[in-house]
Design an enzyme around this catalytic site. Sequence first.
Site, short mmCIF file in Angstrom:
data_model
loop_
_atom_site.label_atom_id
_atom_site.label_comp_id
_atom_site.label_asym_id
_atom_site.label_seq_id
_atom_site.Cartn_x
_atom_site.Cartn_y
_atom_site.Cartn_z
N ALA A 191 0.91 -0.80 0.34
CA ALA A 191 0.08 -0.23 -0.41
C ALA A 191 1.25 1.11 -0.32
O ALA A 191 0.58 2.41 0.65
CB ALA A 191 -1.24 0.06 1.02
N ALA A 278 3.21 -5.13 -5.85
CA ALA A 278 3.24 -4.35 -5.68
C ALA A 278 4.50 -3.77 -4.25
O ALA A 278 3.98 -2.48 -3.92
CB ALA A 278 2.46 -2.73 -5.40
N GLY A 280 7.08 -3.01 -3.67
CA GLY A 280 8.77 -2.35 -4.16
C GLY A 280 9.38 -2.65 -5.32
O GLY A 280 8.91 -3.64 -5.66
N ALA A 329 11.37 9.20 -11.38
CA ALA A 329 12.54 9.74 -12.17
C ALA A 329 13.18 11.01 -12.07
O ALA A 329 14.15 11.55 -13.46
CB ALA A 329 10.93 10.28 -13.49
N HIS A 453 -5.94 35.21 -6.34
CA HIS A 453 -6.80 35.05 -5.31
C HIS A 453 -8.24 34.78 -7.14
O HIS A 453 -8.09 35.62 -7.93
CB HIS A 453 -7.90 35.83 -4.78
CG HIS A 453 -8.72 35.56 -3.81
ND1 HIS A 453 -8.85 35.16 -3.05
CD2 HIS A 453 -10.37 36.49 -4.68
CE1 HIS A 453 -10.25 34.38 -2.84
NE2 HIS A 453 -10.83 35.96 -3.83
#
Length: 477
Positions: A191, A278, A280, A329, A453
Amino acid sequence: MNKSYDVVVIGGGPAGYVAAIRCTQLGLHTACVDDRVNAKGEPVLGGCCLNIGCIPSKALLDSSEQYEKLEHRFAGHGINVGKVSVDVPAMQARKERIVERLTKGIETLFRANKVEWLQGYGRLIDGSHVEITAVSGNGDKSVVEASHIILACGSQPIDIDAAPLDGTHIVDSTGALEFQEVPATLGIVGAGAIGLELGSVWRRLGSKVVLLEAMEDFLCIVDQQVAKQAYKMFKDQGLDIHLGTRVVSTRKEGKGITICYRERDTEHEIQVARLIVAAGRRPNLNSTIAPETELVVDEGGDIHVDEFCRTTVPNVYAIGDAVRGPMLAHKGSEEGIAVAEMIAGQKSQVNYEIIPNVIYTLPEIAWVGHTEQELKSSGIPYRTGHFPFAANGRAQAMEETTGMVKLIAHADTDQILGVHIIGACASELIAEAVLAMEYSASAEDLARTVHAHPTLSEALHEAALDIDRRAIHKANL
């Protein structure tokens, strides 16, 4: 005679191709060796990121987000539609078009910058020679010579023995991006960022998703105040997250997979249509380095480098996922630029203290610098400022009011030490914080900077004001 270059880069991903382009910009005769081929069997540049990672995953995340908004949120804007359906093959085709445009774009950049693309498996023989094995598989080999060599071999998913990949029912992150239909039930081992992003894609499209995470704390590398808020949000969205679990075994049963896992001291079994591993990533060294080079690899599998990305072999550098630091990346790209400039005789460095991290869920999570728990354990005095998106006018107009901005500043000097954002467009908002920290800005500097704003960036402005409890658009208790 071997063909000779000033620089040979092994790897055409975000670290390698950026390094190669920068080398040629600096007048260095440069070649980039890469072995990747696409599903059509065609050689492609871009590495994991463009082909099977960052870009395709974000394409699917965006498609699934648009679907969820159309199905559940457009009515709040007064936009009503008829029956909504999902065309997964069309989503996948869109994703592939995006990937192809970007990878072709790198080919164009190579031609424009006169980078020679050597298609094949690159292997470091010694400090000045690289062996290239043809991609075709016919065994043809050649050797090129270089004054400098840059290793940018990337990373690959970690396998676990308890859930061996079969390419159909049990897949890694690459396989999870190729589903042609929405699985009714989906298990994910891990997770972290990858697991949460993939889980978000398929949950939005209709899967019932369960995530099995080994760590006791959710997103342990994230500021824990943010992580706790994120955990509640993801649970409310329908992601079934189990912490402190270990997958014991998996078995194929009928049309799905039965997962046996231990959660603390109790064993459980669940059945899912598909399972994504998943857990790592690890450096993709494989046969990239000949043993006789005596290049040192750290215990964790990273190529050992100094602060300038120099390996233990003279004139050989390593960058990106293959070395220490976060597997990001943009981190690899900056290392590639720094190494290219050092080879050209310039001074360059990467500020590893100020590298932004992003998890592209909804809401997004982004951060830079230190977390509160890190500063507390280090004994560094600090102050915090917070501002909720619920009090931001633009967020209200967008109906994106979940989350907050948290700013941490040194208690004595007021220098910004960390910024943590959970909310809409966090991946974009974090750039202002990165720039501020690169210039060693104080919280007061941000507090006295005019922000347009209505914009989401005003939340960062207000968080800076809140350091001294003078935020304007929330009660200062």
